[in-house]
Scaffold this active site. Sequence first.
Site, PDB file in Angstrom:
ATOM      1  N   GLY A 318       0.833  -1.198   0.000  1.00  0.00           N
ATOM      2  CA  GLY A 318       0.000   0.000   0.000  1.00  0.00           C
ATOM      3  C   GLY A 318       0.859   1.236   0.000  1.00  0.00           C
ATOM      4  N   ASP A 480     -10.156   7.464   2.855  1.00  0.00           N
ATOM      5  CA  ASP A 480      -9.620   6.916   1.597  1.00  0.00           C
ATOM      6  C   ASP A 480     -10.454   5.701   1.187  1.00  0.00           C
ATOM      7  OD1 ASP A 480      -8.016   6.687  -0.605  1.00  0.00           O
ATOM      8  OD2 ASP A 480      -6.319   5.780   0.440  1.00  0.00           O
TER       9      ASP A 480
HETATM   10  P1  AMP Z   1      -2.803  -1.937   2.182  1.00  0.00           P
HETATM   11  O1  AMP Z   1      -1.401  -1.572   2.466  1.00  0.00           O
HETATM   12  O2  AMP Z   1      -3.577  -2.259   3.422  1.00  0.00           O
HETATM   13  O3  AMP Z   1      -3.499  -0.958   1.268  1.00  0.00           O
HETATM   14  O4  AMP Z   1      -2.753  -3.315   1.394  1.00  0.00           O
HETATM   15  C1  AMP Z   1      -2.187  -3.432   0.122  1.00  0.00           C
HETATM   16  C2  AMP Z   1      -2.733  -4.651  -0.557  1.00  0.00           C
HETATM   17  O5  AMP Z   1      -2.403  -5.811   0.170  1.00  0.00           O
HETATM   18  C3  AMP Z   1      -4.246  -4.654  -0.652  1.00  0.00           C
HETATM   19  O6  AMP Z   1      -4.687  -3.957  -1.782  1.00  0.00           O
HETATM   20  C4  AMP Z   1      -4.559  -6.125  -0.727  1.00  0.00           C
HETATM   21  O7  AMP Z   1      -4.458  -6.586  -2.053  1.00  0.00           O
HETATM   22  C5  AMP Z   1      -3.475  -6.761   0.120  1.00  0.00           C
HETATM   23  N1  AMP Z   1      -3.968  -6.954   1.471  1.00  0.00           N
HETATM   24  C6  AMP Z   1      -3.989  -6.064   2.458  1.00  0.00           C
HETATM   25  N2  AMP Z   1      -4.504  -6.574   3.572  1.00  0.00           N
HETATM   26  C7  AMP Z   1      -4.864  -7.831   3.272  1.00  0.00           C
HETATM   27  C8  AMP Z   1      -5.500  -8.868   4.010  1.00  0.00           C
HETATM   28  N3  AMP Z   1      -5.877  -8.696   5.262  1.00  0.00           N
HETATM   29  N4  AMP Z   1      -5.725 -10.031   3.389  1.00  0.00           N
HETATM   30  C9  AMP Z   1      -5.371 -10.193   2.105  1.00  0.00           C
HETATM   31  N5  AMP Z   1      -4.768  -9.248   1.356  1.00  0.00           N
HETATM   32  C10 AMP Z   1      -4.530  -8.077   1.922  1.00  0.00           C
END
Ligand code: AMP
Length: 694
Positions: A318, A480
Site C-alpha cells: 500500500g 480513503d
Molecule cells: P494496504 O497496504 O492495506 O493498502 O494493502 C495493500 C494490498 O495488500 C491490498 O490492496 C490487498 O491486495 C493486500 N492486502 C492487504 N490486507 C490484506 C488482508 N488482510 N488479506 C489479504 N490481502 C490483503
Amino acid sequence: MLISRHSQLIFSVVLVLIYFASINCHDEEHRLGSTITLRCYGKGKLSWKFNPEELVNNTRIRYRNGTLFPGKSLLLTLTIENATYSDTGNYACVKNGNVINSTDIYVHENKTCGKMIVPLQMKTLKVYTGHDFVIPCRPTRPGVNLKLERKLITDTRIVYKLIPGKGFSILNATNHHSGTWVCKSECQNIEADEQITIEIIKTEIQEPLGSEGDIKMIISDQHESESEMRTILVATLSLIGSLAAAFAIVIFVGFNLIKKERRARRLKAQNISLLFIGVAENIDVNVALDQQADLLPYNPNYEFPRERLKLGRPLGCGAFGRVVRAEASAPLYCAIDDSRKQKTKDTTTVAVKMVKQGSELSQVKALISELKILMHIGKHLNVVNLLGACTTNLSNEELLVIVEYCRYGNLRSHLLKQRENFVDQVDHLKDTLDFTIGVKDYHQLEYNAKEITTRDLVCWSYQVARGMQYLASRRIVHADLAARNILLADHNVVKICDFGLARNLYSYANYLKKSDEPLPIKWMAIESIRDRIFSTETDVWSFGVVMWEFFTLAMTPYPGIPKDEFFMQRLIKGHRLEKPQYATSEIYNIMQKCWDKNSSRRPNFSDLENDIDKILEDNVKQFYLDLNNPYMKLNSIQKEYENLMRTVLTQESQATASNLTESGDGHKSLYFSQDEVKKMLHLEKARDGVLFES
Ligand code: AMP
C-alpha cells in the site's frame, strides 16, 4: 593507471636530464643580486653542501624537495636569492653522505674588472700547530688569478695549494704561519686584495683544530647531526601531529555520527514508546478517534509471540506499508473465524502489515496509530479485524500488525480479474433487478469466486455501508474509501481496511504527483479537495464512488477527465459520475445522493444501509447479520470487561491500605474482590464461548 605510469616515465626522464645537466655544469657565473638555482636528483637522503658546510634554509637560501611519486626519486632544488660575493664557492650535492655532483659558482659584478676576490667573512683565523688550514680566498669569476702573500714579509718558503672554489690550503701549521696574509688579484692593472690574520695556537693536547676547515668541519658535523636530528624530529613530529589530527577528526566525526544516530534512535524509541503508553483519560468523545490515536493505550493482550509467526509471500504494497501472508501457530486474541478452526488446525492463515524497510518515523507512527485504532474500535464483520501484534522488536523498527486474512484480495483487483465472468442481473428494459438471472441455485449463498453477479455487487455495497456505519459509530473517518481498500474474504464477506490512516498521512500534493496510482481526488468530496476536510459526510461521498466502481466493474472514475486543477471546478459546477452500465436507476440514485454538494444533505451510512437493504433479499441480509453476531457479542463482552477493569483501576488510584496488599518485596499489588473475580471469569468464559462455539 595507464596515464599515471606514463606521466611517471616522463617525469623520470626529465629528472634524469636535469640530473645530468647539473653534473656536467661545473662552473657557473652569476651576477650579484641574481637568483641562483641548483638542482640535485637521486634516491635517498639528499642535501647540498657549500665549502663544505651543510646549507641550511634561511630567508635567502631555500631548499625545496620534490617527490612527485612517493617512494621514487627525489628532486632537491636549492635556490639562492639576491646572490652576494660570498655565495661564490663550491656547491656539492650529497646523497647519503657521498658527493654526487658539484658546481663552482662565481658571483660577480657585470664589469670586466669588478670585485675580483670574494670578501673574506672572518678577519682572524685561529689554527692549532701541526694542523692543515685553508685561507678562504676565492676569485669572483673563473680565470682570475689569485696570489697569496705575507704582508710586509717576503717569504719564498711558503708552500700553499690553491683549491678552486675553496681557497689556499696550507699544510702543517707552525708559528711561522702566524701574521697577516694578503690575497691578491690583478685585472687591467687594477689590484684587489683581501686580508686575514692567522693566529697559531700552541697546544700539547693535539686537538683536531688547526684550520678553518677543521674548525668548521667540527661545527658543521655538529650542525649536520643537529639539523638531521631536527629534520627527523620535525618530520616525526609533523607525522605524529598529522596522524593525531586525522585520528582526532575521525574520532570526532564518528563520535558525532554515533551520537546523532543514538539520539535519533532514542528519540524514535521514546516517541514510539510514548505512542504505546497513551493517555486514555484525555480522549475527547467529540473528536474522531483516528485523530486521537496517540492517546489510545496499547492492549498487551494482543501481543503475539514473534517466533510463532511465519511470514510468507507478499500480498500487496500500500501507500504506507506492505502486507504479507503469514501462518500463526499460537492462539490469536479474539480471532473469531480462525479460532473456531483452531481445534482442528495447528496454524491460522493471517495477513501481516508492516512498514517498508527504512521507512520514516511517520510511517511507523501511522502503523502504530492503525494498530491502536483497530484495538479500540472493537470488531465488526465488515472491517479487517485485528488479531494480534508483535511489538517487542520495535527498536529495530519491526512492528507487525496481524489482521484477518482476506483470501481474494482487494475488490478492485478482484473485479478487474473477474470482469469476464460477470453475470448481469439487471433487466435493462424494465430497469429492474432480477437475481434469478444467470444463477443455477438461487438459494446458494456460499460465494462462488469464479463469477460475480449483480447481487454480489449489491451485497458488497450493503456490507460496506454496514462496515462504514460501524466505523462512523466509533468515530472513525476513513478518508480513503475506495474499492482498492475493501477486501474480499470467504463467504462473500467484504472487509474495509486502511481506515483512519489516510487523513493524517497523505499529502494531497503527493497523490497528485503519483500518476501510476489511482487518484484519490476522484473519490474525494468537493470539500476534501478544496479545504482538506475529511468527515463521515466526505466518506459518504467516497462510498458513492465505491458503488460506482462496483457497478462499472472497477472502471476508473471520471474516465478521460484529467486530474488537474479544473477537476474540482467541474464538481462544483455539478459534474458527476455517469450512471454505471450495470446499475439500475434506483441504485444510481443512491450514489447520486452521496454526491450532494451540500454535505449535510447527503445520507448517512444508516440511511444507505436501509436504502440498499430494500434491494437485497432478506435471507441474504440475515446471512450477514448472523455472521456479524459473534463480533457484536465479543464487543459487548469486551466492553463489560473494560468497564470492570476501569472500575478496579479507579479503585486502585484511590487506593487505601484495605484494597492493596503489600508483598514481601515492598511492592503493592492490586487484588480483586471475590465478586470481581467471579465477574471476570464469567466474562472470559463468555468470550471463549463466542470464540470457540462449535
Ligand atoms: P494496504 O497496504 O492495506 O493498502 O494493502 C495493500 C494490498 O495488500 C491490498 O490492496 C490487498 O491486495 C493486500 N492486502 C492487504 N490486507 C490484506 C488482508 N488482510 N488479506 C489479504 N490481502 C490483503
